[in-house]
Design a protein around this motif. Structure first.
Motif, short mmCIF file in Angstrom:
data_model
loop_
_atom_site.label_atom_id
_atom_site.label_comp_id
_atom_site.label_asym_id
_atom_site.label_seq_id
_atom_site.Cartn_x
_atom_site.Cartn_y
_atom_site.Cartn_z
N TRP A 45 52.79 24.55 33.92
CA TRP A 45 51.71 23.95 34.47
C TRP A 45 51.69 23.72 36.01
CZ3 TRP A 45 52.51 23.59 29.22
CH2 TRP A 45 51.13 23.59 28.47
N GLY A 46 52.62 24.25 36.72
CA GLY A 46 52.67 23.85 38.26
C GLY A 46 51.44 24.58 38.86
N ASP A 47 51.04 25.72 38.12
CA ASP A 47 49.82 26.46 38.94
C ASP A 47 48.41 26.17 38.28
OD1 ASP A 47 50.53 27.78 36.73
OD2 ASP A 47 50.33 29.73 37.56
N GLU A 48 48.52 25.20 37.48
CA GLU A 48 47.35 24.81 36.45
C GLU A 48 46.20 24.69 37.48
OE1 GLU A 48 46.08 21.32 33.30
OE2 GLU A 48 47.67 21.02 34.69
N GLN A 49 45.96 24.09 38.60
CA GLN A 49 44.72 23.81 39.32
C GLN A 49 44.42 24.95 40.51
OE1 GLN A 49 44.21 19.92 40.96
NE2 GLN A 49 42.09 20.32 41.51
N SER A 50 45.61 25.30 40.90
CA SER A 50 45.55 26.22 41.99
C SER A 50 45.25 27.68 41.54
CB SER A 50 46.98 26.37 42.68
OG SER A 50 47.99 27.06 41.81
N ASN A 51 45.42 27.92 40.45
CA ASN A 51 45.21 29.47 39.80
C ASN A 51 43.82 29.29 38.95
OD1 ASN A 51 47.22 30.65 41.03
ND2 ASN A 51 48.78 30.72 39.34
N PHE A 52 43.02 28.50 38.74
CA PHE A 52 42.07 27.93 38.20
C PHE A 52 40.70 28.39 38.90
CE2 PHE A 52 38.16 25.76 36.67
CZ PHE A 52 38.31 25.79 35.16
N SER A 53 39.95 29.51 38.46
CA SER A 53 39.33 30.11 39.32
C SER A 53 37.72 30.43 38.53
CB SER A 53 39.65 31.62 39.89
OG SER A 53 39.87 32.27 38.48
N CYS A 54 36.77 30.31 39.19
CA CYS A 54 35.27 30.50 38.76
C CYS A 54 34.60 31.45 39.32
CB CYS A 54 34.55 29.07 38.73
SG CYS A 54 35.31 27.79 37.86
N ASP A 55 33.39 32.02 38.61
CA ASP A 55 32.84 33.19 39.17
C ASP A 55 31.61 32.43 40.18
OD1 ASP A 55 34.33 34.79 37.87
OD2 ASP A 55 32.91 35.06 36.11
N THR A 56 31.93 31.83 40.98
CA THR A 56 30.78 31.14 41.71
C THR A 56 31.64 30.74 43.15
OG1 THR A 56 29.26 29.69 42.23
CG2 THR A 56 31.20 28.91 40.99
N LYS A 57 30.75 30.61 44.33
CA LYS A 57 31.37 30.03 45.58
C LYS A 57 30.78 28.96 45.77
CE LYS A 57 34.21 33.64 46.33
NZ LYS A 57 35.66 33.18 46.26
N ASN A 167 24.27 27.82 38.06
CA ASN A 167 23.96 28.07 36.63
C ASN A 167 25.21 27.92 35.64
OD1 ASN A 167 24.97 30.28 37.44
ND2 ASN A 167 23.30 31.25 37.89
N ALA A 168 25.35 28.64 34.49
CA ALA A 168 26.60 28.45 33.67
C ALA A 168 27.26 29.53 34.35
CB ALA A 168 26.02 28.86 32.20
N VAL A 169 28.61 28.95 34.68
CA VAL A 169 29.50 30.22 35.23
C VAL A 169 30.79 30.21 34.40
CG1 VAL A 169 28.93 29.55 37.61
CG2 VAL A 169 30.76 28.10 36.54
N ASN A 170 31.63 31.46 34.51
CA ASN A 170 32.82 31.43 33.80
C ASN A 170 33.92 31.06 34.63
OD1 ASN A 170 31.22 32.56 31.62
ND2 ASN A 170 31.42 34.57 32.57
N CYS A 171 34.73 30.42 34.17
CA CYS A 171 35.98 29.94 34.65
C CYS A 171 37.50 30.47 33.82
CB CYS A 171 36.23 28.20 34.70
SG CYS A 171 34.64 27.57 35.68
N TYR A 172 38.33 30.71 34.39
CA TYR A 172 39.58 31.38 33.98
C TYR A 172 40.50 30.54 34.43
CZ TYR A 172 36.14 35.07 34.26
OH TYR A 172 34.97 36.04 34.37
N ILE A 173 41.53 30.21 33.35
CA ILE A 173 42.88 29.69 33.49
C ILE A 173 44.24 30.90 33.56
CG2 ILE A 173 42.27 27.49 32.73
CD1 ILE A 173 43.56 28.19 30.27
N SER A 174 44.95 30.32 34.19
CA SER A 174 46.45 31.39 34.20
C SER A 174 47.24 31.05 33.03
CB SER A 174 47.03 31.11 35.49
OG SER A 174 47.70 29.72 35.53
N ARG A 175 47.76 32.21 32.36
CA ARG A 175 48.92 32.09 31.34
C ARG A 175 48.34 31.28 30.26
NH1 ARG A 175 54.35 31.07 34.49
NH2 ARG A 175 52.81 29.11 35.65
N PRO A 176 47.21 31.48 29.77
CA PRO A 176 46.90 30.50 28.41
C PRO A 176 47.74 30.79 27.24
CG PRO A 176 45.54 32.51 28.63
CD PRO A 176 46.42 32.60 29.81
#
Length: 270
Positions: A45-57, A167-176
């Motif tokens: 879980w060390g990269d839990e927040q750093s590798n959390f990404s969403c389709d928006t800026k 709007n509704a955006v998709n977010c991705y987590i690492s190594r689920p």
């Protein structure tokens, strides 16, 4: 995560005054929770927040989506769970040390370290049962809390529509998948700990019932202290309460009454 050595030393002291099932529970806590959490879970879980990404800026959107997906970090949640389920054992250890040091002071050695052992009787048994019951309740509470917060598995994709996302955006987590494996493993260890707590409560209840049954059997074999002929006691009590009538109806078990009065055939009439 902080150092677990202090908690480990305290729980080792509680292990010396526990039952066999309680010692197994502490072993499971040390090996399958503290050791695994410190050795592997933090790295996963060390990269839990750093590798959390969403389709928006959009500024702030990714932060609020991460807060919605993970209200509490899994590692911090498990640390809280370990602390809470260990607290009843520490309370029991404090009670035992208090009794041992009081016994040392009663023996005239106020500086004793209280290194003896206590028997699970009376107030010590009640404290031990309460500590085991609270550990079981904490296990159930944290398992239910984990299910409510984020379930028992992680999805690779999460949808977020919180403000300030446009709007509704998709977010991705690492190594689920790897994280799901750790979640299921920690859940299985929590279930095993809960089972051990229930077994320990049953073991204590069975031991208490056997002890009471043995005590009742010993009390049933003890001879009665009352003489078999209660009429002698009643006659002696009547003679003591009415000394003026002692010459008329002397007690049959008293030697002085037989020597001071004459026997009459009517005295033994039924």
């Amino acid at each position: 995560m902080g150092d677990w050595q202090l908690l480990g030393r305290l729980l080792e002291g509680a292990q010396e005054h526990s039952t066999v099932v309680g010692q197994v529970w502490l072993t499971v806590l040390f090996i399958f929770r503290i050791l695994v959490l410190g050795a592997a879970a933090e790295k996963v879980w060390g990269d839990e927040q750093s590798n959390f990404s969403c389709d928006t800026k959009q500024p702030g959107c990714q932060s609020v989506c991460y807060d919605q997906t993970f209200p509490v970090s899994h590692v911090r949640f498990w640390v809280l769970q370990i602390i809470f389920v260990s607290t009843p054992s520490l309370v029991y250890l404090g009670h035992v040390l208090h009794l041992l040091r009081g016994e040392e002071r009663a023996r005239g050695r106020p500086g004793g370290a209280g290194s003896g052992r206590v028997r699970l009787r009376g107030a010590v048994l009640q404290t031990y049962v309460c500590s085991t019951l609270f550990k079981a309740l904490f296990e159930v509470g944290f398992m239910a809390g984990q299910y409510v917060l984020y379930g028992f598995r992680l999805e690779p994709l999460y949808t977020c529509s919180r403000w300030p996302c446009p709007n509704a955006v998709n977010c991705y987590i690492s190594r689920p998948t790897e994280k799901t494996v750790f979640i299921l493993f920690m859940l299985a260890v929590a279930g095993l700990s809960l089972l051990l707590n229930l077994l320990e409560l049953g073991h204590l209840a069975a031991a208490t019932c056997r002890r009471r049954r043995r005590r009742g059997a010993l009390a049933g074999r003890t001879p009665s202290l009352m003489p078999p002929n209660s009429l002698l006691l009643q006659a002696g009590a009547a003679a003591a309460a009415h000394p003026e009538g002692a010459g008329k109806s002397p007690a049959r078990g008293s030697k002085s009454s037989r020597s001071s009065s004459k026997w009459r055939p009517g005295d033994l009439a039924v």
